[in-house]
Design a protein around this motif. Structure first.
Motif, PDB file in Angstrom:
ATOM      1  N   ILE A 124      -1.094  -5.813 -10.238  1.00 11.91           N
ATOM      2  CA  ILE A 124      -2.534  -5.313 -10.345  1.00 11.91           C
ATOM      3  C   ILE A 124      -2.553  -4.299  -9.528  1.00 11.91           C
ATOM      4  N   GLN A 125      -3.311  -3.148  -9.807  1.00 13.74           N
ATOM      5  CA  GLN A 125      -3.311  -2.007  -8.673  1.00 13.74           C
ATOM      6  C   GLN A 125      -4.803  -1.651  -8.530  1.00 13.74           C
ATOM      7  N   ALA A 126      -5.098  -1.040  -7.338  1.00 17.68           N
ATOM      8  CA  ALA A 126      -6.369  -0.626  -7.286  1.00 17.68           C
ATOM      9  C   ALA A 126      -6.001   0.894  -6.653  1.00 17.68           C
ATOM     10  N   ALA A 127      -6.691   1.799  -7.287  1.00 19.00           N
ATOM     11  CA  ALA A 127      -6.188   3.405  -6.932  1.00 19.00           C
ATOM     12  C   ALA A 127      -7.422   3.927  -6.336  1.00 19.00           C
ATOM     13  N   ILE A 128      -7.425   4.571  -5.251  1.00 20.46           N
ATOM     14  CA  ILE A 128      -8.452   5.443  -4.686  1.00 20.46           C
ATOM     15  C   ILE A 128      -7.906   6.615  -4.201  1.00 20.46           C
ATOM     16  N   ILE A 142       0.816  -1.118  -0.034  1.00 21.11           N
ATOM     17  CA  ILE A 142      -0.021   0.144   0.115  1.00 21.11           C
ATOM     18  C   ILE A 142       0.956   1.329   0.077  1.00 21.11           C
ATOM     19  N   PHE A 143       0.783   2.062  -0.730  1.00 14.62           N
ATOM     20  CA  PHE A 143       1.402   3.334  -1.124  1.00 14.62           C
ATOM     21  C   PHE A 143       0.538   4.566  -1.249  1.00 14.62           C
ATOM     22  N   LEU A 166      -3.347   0.067  -3.661  1.00 12.04           N
ATOM     23  CA  LEU A 166      -3.235  -1.081  -3.269  1.00 12.04           C
ATOM     24  C   LEU A 166      -2.350  -1.822  -4.356  1.00 12.04           C
ATOM     25  N   ALA A 167      -1.520  -2.506  -4.021  1.00 13.44           N
ATOM     26  CA  ALA A 167      -0.675  -3.442  -5.251  1.00 13.44           C
ATOM     27  C   ALA A 167      -0.941  -4.837  -4.726  1.00 13.44           C
ATOM     28  N   SER A 168      -0.933  -5.738  -6.014  1.00 12.71           N
ATOM     29  CA  SER A 168      -0.863  -7.207  -5.700  1.00 12.71           C
ATOM     30  C   SER A 168       0.557  -7.858  -5.254  1.00 12.71           C
TER      31      SER A 168
END
Length: 128
Positions: A51-55, A31-32, A105-107
């Motif tokens: 894979i990333q999830a950006a918020i 997480i960064f 959030l990164a895999s």
């Protein structure tokens, strides 16, 4: 291709509670967050595996994505919007508001060998 998902949010007169549970298609290993960005463009890469999830948990920013076949720009302007970025998505982040905080959030754990900095051959636009 990158895609937006809405995070489950519970709202009442006390405020909002947004949940990140069972919505990202990977185990979170890293997480960064990015903040205090001037008018610079961030990113400018894709990945071999990550894979990333950006918020954007505060303020707003735009994420441009290009998977070599199609391109899109996504306005992240609410903490209940989550952009899933696939490994093949060459992406940049720009137009950060002064108060923006972009959490990712990164895999995978950080690995410099996982980054591909060369964009796909066709031109792109930053327009939303």
């Amino acid at each position: 291709m990158a895609s937006l998902i809405n995070l489950k949010t519970f709202t009442d007169d006390r405020g909002n509670l947004t949940v990140i549970e069972k919505v990202v298609p990977f185990d979170i290993k890293r997480i960064f967050y990015i903040y205090g960005v001037d008018d610079s463009e961030r990113g400018g890469h894709r990945h071999l595996n990550t894979i990333q999830a950006a918020i954007c948990i505060r303020g707003h920013c735009i994420i441009y994505s290009n998977n070599g076949i199609s391109e899109s720009s996504f306005l992240l302007d609410s903490p209940d919007k989550c952009l899933l970025i696939q490994p093949e998505d060459w992406h940049t982040m720009h137009s950060f508001s002064d108060d923006a905080i972009l959490m990712v959030l990164a895999s995978e754990y950080f690995d410099a060998q996982d980054y591909i900095h060369t964009p796909y051959p066709f031109q792109y636009s930053k327009a939303v």
